[in-house]
Scaffold this active site. Structure first.
Site: not given
Length: 300
Positions: A119, A154, A186, A216, A237
């Site tokens: 597994r 992410k 950002k 950004e 973006d």
């Protein structure tokens, strides 16, 4: 997700990407932790009760879906950490295009050890192959466009190195590995700094001369300000394709352009045609499906 193993690029099922394997010292802690989590405090109760201690067997890792293999070294390590004498004969190395029924590898050795590691080996192999296959689907979709498909930060906690490796195996490239790689300014950074110019000025003053700065932007007005500040890269973006194309025209090679925002294999070709340098996709690592691969008993 359906994977086209003969996509727009015309790559065949046997083609492999030339990607350097991850050193064992990097992957062993991940695999060891996964094995210990699965074996718990008493080991494999089912296998130990049913399978004789000295029984030897032969199994096959078999593809159930078409796609791209990634994670064979990780899967092999899972078996060999349980029993170093297990032999894994890899038939389809990382980067191989596979079809249902293809034998990816043959595994031989102590049957208890193989079943204990099964597994964990499949969890890594199916997950990483799912990432590689999904990346390949986007790469195939954009064909010969100049844009590179890149992943983001992410990633699932603890799995970043293997997830980003799988993106490379699928023909993509990596964005930042962590917050210490580069500066990416950002909206929240801009808000706290009191404006774009202030944020860029503080970033330049706070990092070394070799560190790149990306900004950004959401609008063409913000883009014009970014160009005046001469940042190294500009993240476009959630812009429309039309706005993106205009942005690339205005940049005119003065900075790296990166498209971002819910891009799929279906929308990627239009994005690539705008002329952007990079197409960044978060779902490649944060919510991609597995590639179905099984471990089947193979009688001698």
């Amino acid at each position: 997700m359906s994977i086209n193993i003969m996509g727009a690029s015309g790559r065949g099922e046997t083609e492999q990407w030339d990607v350097a394997p991850l050193p064992q010292v990097m992957i062993e802690p991940l695999v060891r932790t996964a094995l210990l989590e699965d074996l718990g405090r008493a080991g494999d109760l089912t296998t130990n009760a049913i399978v004789p201690a000295n029984h030897r067997g032969r199994t096959a890792l078999v593809a159930r879906q078409p796609g791209v293999v990634a994670g064979m070294d990780v899967a092999r390590l899972a078996f060999q950490l349980v029993d170093p004498e297990i032999r894994v004969d890899i038939r389809k190395p990382d980067g191989s295009r596979i079809r249902p029924g293809d034998v990816i590898a043959m595994v031989e050795g102590n049957s208890r050890a193989m079943l204990m590691a099964e597994r964990t080996a499949l969890n890594f192999l199916c997950h990483m192959s799912g990432i590689a296959s999904s990346t390949a689907a986007v790469v195939d979709a954009i064909g010969d466009a100049r844009a590179r498909v890149v992943c983001t930060r992410k990633t699932m906690p603890g799995l970043r190195i293997v997830q980003k490796y799988a993106v490379r195996v699928g023909g993509g490239s990596n964005h930042r590995f962590g917050l210490d790689d580069a500066v990416l300014i950002k909206d929240n950074h801009v808000a706290i700094a009191g404006g774009v110019a202030q944020a860029v000025r503080r970033a330049r003053a706070g990092v070394g001369h070799l560190v790149k700065i990306e900004l950004e932007v959401d609008t063409l007005e913000q883009l014009d300000e970014a160009l005046e500040l001469k940042v190294d890269a500009i993240l476009l973006d959630n812009m429309s394709v039309e706005a993106m194309a205009e942005a690339v025209r205005r940049v005119d090679g003065r900075a790296v352009t990166e498209a971002s925002g819910r891009i799929t294999p279906q929308t990627a070709p239009a994005v690539a045609k705008t002329g952007v340098d990079l197409i960044s996709i978060g779902w490649l690592t944060h919510s991609v499906g597995v590639l179905d691969i099984g471990l089947d008993h193979a009688p001698s």
